[in-house]
Scaffold this active site. Structure first.
Site, mmCIF file in Angstrom:
data_model
loop_
_atom_site.group_PDB
_atom_site.id
_atom_site.type_symbol
_atom_site.label_atom_id
_atom_site.label_comp_id
_atom_site.label_asym_id
_atom_site.label_seq_id
_atom_site.Cartn_x
_atom_site.Cartn_y
_atom_site.Cartn_z
ATOM 1 N N ASP A 84 6.027 48.810 36.484
ATOM 2 C CA ASP A 84 6.818 49.309 35.349
ATOM 3 C C ASP A 84 6.068 49.029 34.043
ATOM 4 O O ASP A 84 5.690 47.892 33.784
ATOM 5 C CB ASP A 84 8.160 48.539 35.363
ATOM 6 N N HIS A 132 16.953 51.739 42.681
ATOM 7 C CA HIS A 132 18.233 51.419 42.036
ATOM 8 C C HIS A 132 18.922 52.714 41.620
ATOM 9 O O HIS A 132 18.329 53.786 41.678
ATOM 10 C CB HIS A 132 18.017 50.488 40.845
ATOM 11 N N HIS A 192 19.921 54.284 38.816
ATOM 12 C CA HIS A 192 19.858 55.010 37.544
ATOM 13 C C HIS A 192 19.457 56.467 37.767
ATOM 14 O O HIS A 192 18.689 56.781 38.677
ATOM 15 C CB HIS A 192 18.834 54.347 36.614
ATOM 16 N N ASP A 241 17.374 58.391 36.348
ATOM 17 C CA ASP A 241 15.949 58.745 36.385
ATOM 18 C C ASP A 241 15.292 58.310 37.701
ATOM 19 O O ASP A 241 14.094 58.508 37.893
ATOM 20 C CB ASP A 241 15.196 58.197 35.170
ATOM 21 N N ALA A 281 27.128 53.778 31.342
ATOM 22 C CA ALA A 281 28.127 53.569 32.391
ATOM 23 C C ALA A 281 27.578 52.682 33.501
ATOM 24 O O ALA A 281 28.295 51.865 34.076
ATOM 25 C CB ALA A 281 28.572 54.910 32.955
ATOM 26 N N VAL A 326 20.459 44.687 25.149
ATOM 27 C CA VAL A 326 19.100 44.237 25.473
ATOM 28 C C VAL A 326 18.508 45.245 26.441
ATOM 29 O O VAL A 326 19.231 45.946 27.150
ATOM 30 C CB VAL A 326 19.085 42.826 26.119
ATOM 31 N N ASN A 347 25.632 50.197 33.442
ATOM 32 C CA ASN A 347 25.389 48.779 33.184
ATOM 33 C C ASN A 347 26.625 47.956 33.576
ATOM 34 O O ASN A 347 27.401 47.479 32.732
ATOM 35 C CB ASN A 347 24.997 48.541 31.730
ATOM 36 N N HIS A 392 5.850 54.393 35.479
ATOM 37 C CA HIS A 392 7.084 54.414 34.700
ATOM 38 C C HIS A 392 6.773 54.246 33.208
ATOM 39 O O HIS A 392 7.227 53.312 32.553
ATOM 40 C CB HIS A 392 8.020 53.289 35.166
ATOM 41 N N GLY A 413 16.452 46.752 29.679
ATOM 42 C CA GLY A 413 16.402 46.431 31.104
ATOM 43 C C GLY A 413 14.970 46.300 31.611
ATOM 44 O O GLY A 413 14.758 46.105 32.806
ATOM 45 N N HIS A 414 13.999 46.429 30.707
ATOM 46 C CA HIS A 414 12.595 46.433 31.141
ATOM 47 C C HIS A 414 11.831 45.217 30.601
ATOM 48 O O HIS A 414 12.156 44.675 29.550
ATOM 49 C CB HIS A 414 11.915 47.718 30.668
#
Lengths: 557, 557
Positions: A195, A73, A75, A77, A232, A366, A234, A391, A368-369
């Site tokens: 994760d 994805h 992001h 990181d 940004a 909230v 999200n 992760h 994301g994990h």
């Protein structure tokens, strides 16, 4: 060479024992595939460092064997390191539409990455990459188009979850493919690389939809401007905010470089659905709209010193002024280390008279994990033979191991890895092989890797107590004599105008140290400098209890 | 001069708009009294600074009028500045027994404070200090012997709560004197200066007793050593830990300088009750006891780099080794800014194989400050005419104002102060007078106040990109010529051995800058230096995107 007895190696090169710079390699016979290539923000002791990327020496050495890099994805990181990594490797890359769009945006300011190497894929598509049959599956996360990967090899299937939460009601209706995971689970998964970010948190993470509901409630109460700070990337949250603004008749102004760039990309690629009527306005037009008719979407939810919200809070943003009665919603949790910066921004905003809404006052953010119950669900569905927490820092990996224990896994079934660990899997065995070279590369300005331990230690000393330069000119002709100096220059040590006595004393100390040395038969430059450093070091410590860096500069004439 | 029309001024000189360095002055005609004198830990941009104390210029100028300094309790943010402040003022000080004991311990390493000026008081005792009749009243907090103060003046009574929570079941049985507060409330309180630290937190803070219960539960589960990290000053928590250790037959070892010092003081003064049988052991004896028979009480709950727990976690503590199966309980919440340090310690401990218990896993820590419902109770009982939020950042002051609104106060009844604000009270009016000089004084080593903005800015630049020194020798004789150099020395900029090309280029740039200047008729030292700084600054920025501090050193022969 190919036989059922070959081993599959899992080699995390980033993102294990740490949060950030995710990258992991999988190796089977002469095939290597890589997943992700992220950055990490520097710890505070990495003075002056802008970014940290993974050390990919191992990949560079084995470049010929790499069949592709798959991205989960968009992001930072997970993709932020690619502009540094990919030019070294020149390998095919694969990702879903939005992800590839965001990666390509990163290359815009640099030499472009060859188009022939860039592949946009769909979940469910089968890609043969050397010995690996790779298939992306949809996961839900705090950015659209996120996937995990299944890697089918001759000795079995391993599944890499990527970052995920289990959101049953995602904003874009793209559900996590739990059924697919369960199907693979029935067939048999050799290892799940999972994760572990939120493995310490009980229960479940709320759906992003909850945030939309809360935002609407706050929006309805607002009388002045509404300023919403969020990550940004999200896009779903931005979608919900725009929808809510549309419903209550507010125009939307997007502010801050990364927010502007993501909104532009997401609209172009169809990930942000805009209302029929033009709702976006330029920041230059803000003054033409009554405060009660405006929503500002901005960066700065982490209190970053140069971000738009931070500048608004200190009154130094050119277009957007925060006024008494405005409502500022900070829809984020501070990343560890940023708490104080965020706190400062909040205090500034209150000082101006704004109302500040944070996560503590209602669910405006909230995670994301996946929390513990979601992790249990995914592990139960996947039913892997082995579990590899990824992760996460050690605490998160240990927490995921604890969850594994609850689900019947024993210590030997769970691998806690470090950077460069090589986990070797066969059909019924998991063990650690010899580690590979791995670690961090610091980026400072244009320099990649040139700021190492020595330079950083110097910066730390300079930061603590500054620098003192001792200058003396010495005649070459024997007997050597002091022609001028020693003069003292200091920066970051003490305010020199108020320290005349201290400096005078230092000159005397330096002078006698030099005199003693110059009277000797054999004069060595190194010894002279050492004498200055030691005598002045002791002198300053005694007088001030500080240890400035002392740099002798000797000019021989 | 004395008349019913004089005003009472409330002047916060520290602890308002910030957490830390609490100090507040009250002024009525020719009488001033002061409450507390604390320190604050430096923000991270204050590079190299050890401590921050309040600027007491206003008190120094009005020293003759100060009738006494009253201390609420023995926490660093209330007493840590006294060794710097009191010698400048030489005024009588007042405090309860333990508080005075802890203050005196601070003076042990320095010139002692004159005994004749030190007064140990009891709650309820009336002390006439100029126009003020001062009376301490007991509050409950995370240290024994904490008090607030009532100040009765000719125009009415003001009450300063000090730090407090409402603990109905304090460990030492010393209840908060709510009845006294209510009585004063019935008579009429002009203004309440109130702790606002936790004004953002709903509900009530749990009693310290809860922690004792949780600790016992964890202790019973432990198989290896138990290591408990907590604030040294939380004598009640230490008491509960020792009692629990005694019940399950564990010996107790106290480790870490401040922990050892507080335990010693508290035992001597009778604030820690030790079991009949000798339970304390020296850290040198730890090896003689089985792991299952040991409780270690230690500092380091904030992840401070040099504290005992941090050293244990990294394996660098001489006496205490953490081993697989040991239980480490961190009974504290990270102070904002310390989250990452605490996280590191936790990760190290997990890496060793210890079990780590934090606040998130059960109530091993409770706050010492009142939450919203407790604040409402105290304001309702005191029923002050005016409300002045203290001991908090702007966000906390605003949160207490919000509570005030709920209780019927209007904005004009609530004063949000800044450092040096002068709040003027008459019997029926509160307004802001002219502010007084106030702020922060940085302590760095032995230096008090010599590290100001200029030195800090230099440290910041040095920390970011290091320093480059350019050395050249120039002949005095006309025409001036370059005798040697320019040579380049750098520290904290780049690793010089790997940067030969960069340095060579810099020498060339420096050389042409000097040559151009030396060819002019009029040569000015300042211009020469400026030319070097500008040309090399541009050169390095272009090549590296860094801005090291450039220091030209010109030697004229």
């Amino acid at each position: 060479m190919s036989s059922k007895t070959s081993k599959l190696s899992v080699i995390p090169l980033g993102g294990t024992g740490e949060i950030g710079k995710n990258i992991i390699a999988f190796e089977y016979e002469d095939s290597i595939i890589v997943i992700d290539g992220g950055v990490k923000f520097p710890d505070e002791e990495l003075l002056g460092i802008d970014l940290v990327i993974p050390d990919i020496a191992y990949l560079e050495k084995n470049r010929e064997r790499i069949k592709g890099l798959f991205i989960t994805h968009g992001h930072e990181d997970h993709i932020g390191g690619l502009p540094f990594i990919l030019p070294q490797l020149n390998i095919p890359i694969y990702g879903t539409k939005l992800t590839i769009g965001l990666v390509m945006a990163k290359f815009q300011e640099r030499a472009p990455y060859p188009e022939s190497l860039v592949h946009t894929i769909e979940p469910g598509e089968l890609i043969q990459a050397g010995a690996f049959q790779v298939e992306a599956f949809r996961v839900t996360h705090s950015i659209p188009d996120a996937v995990g990967y299944s890697l089918l090899t001759p000795i079995g299937r391993v599944v890499y979850t990527g970052d995920f939460k289990v959101d049953y009601t995602p904003i874009d209706g793209q559900n996590m493919e739990l059924g697919k995971l369960a199907g693979w689970g029935e067939e048999g998964i050799l290892a799940l690389i999972c994760d572990s970010t939120n493995a310490e948190r009980p229960g479940v993470t709320m759906s992003e939809r909850v945030v939309g509901k809360t935002l609407r409630e706050w929006f309805e109460r607002a009388e002045g401007k509404i300023i919403l700070a969020s990550f940004a990337s999200n896009v779903h949250r931005i979608q919900q905010a725009i929808d809510a603004a549309d419903d209550i008749g507010r125009k939307v102004c997007v502010v801050g470089r990364s927010m502007e760039s993501v909104v532009r990309t997401a609209i172009e690629m169809g990930y942000l659905k805009m209302p029929a009527q033009e709702i976006l306005i330029e920041s230059s037009e803000v003054d033409k709209i009554p405060r009660s008719g405006l929503l500002v979407l901005t960066t700065g939810s982490q209190g970053e010193p140069l971000a738009a919200l931070t500048r608004m809070a200190t009154g130094s943003h050119r277009q957007i002024k925060v006024e008494t009665g405005d409502m500022v919603i900070i829809a984020a949790t501070p990343i560890p280390g940023n708490e104080k910066l965020v706190g400062k921004t909040i205090n500034h905003l209150y000082q101006i008279g704004a109302e500040v809404v944070t996560k503590e006052m209602g669910q405006v953010h909230v995670s994301g994990h996946a929390n513990q119950e979601e992790l249990k669900l995914v592990i139960r569905l996947a039913r892997p033979r082995f579990l590899i927490p990824h992760h996460g820092e050690v605490r998160h990996q240990v927490a995921l191991r604890r969850i594994g224990h609850m689900l019947g896994y024993e210590d030997k079934d769970i691998a806690l890895t470090q950077l460069g660990s090589r986990v070797e899997l066969s059909a019924d065995r998991m063990e650690f092989g010899a580690s590979v070279e791995a670690g961090s590369v610091n980026i400072d300005g244009l320099g990649v890797g040139d700021v190492g331990q020595i330079v950083l230690r110097d910066r730390q000393q300079l930061a603590q107590d500054g620098v003192v330069i001792v200058v003396a000119a010495i005649s070459k002709a024997k007997p050597c004599t002091l022609i001028s100096g020693p003069d003292i220059i200091s920066r970051g040590f003490t305010f020199m105008k108020d320290a005349a006595e201290l400096i005078e004393g230092a000159q005397k100390v330096g002078n006698s140290a030099l005199t003693v040395q110059l009277e000797k038969d054999q004069i060595e430059w190194v010894t002279l400098k050492g004498a200055l450093r030691d005598s002045l070091g002791n002198y300053f410590w005694e007088k001030t209890h500080r240890r400035p860096m002392i740099l002798p500069v000797l000019v021989s004439i």
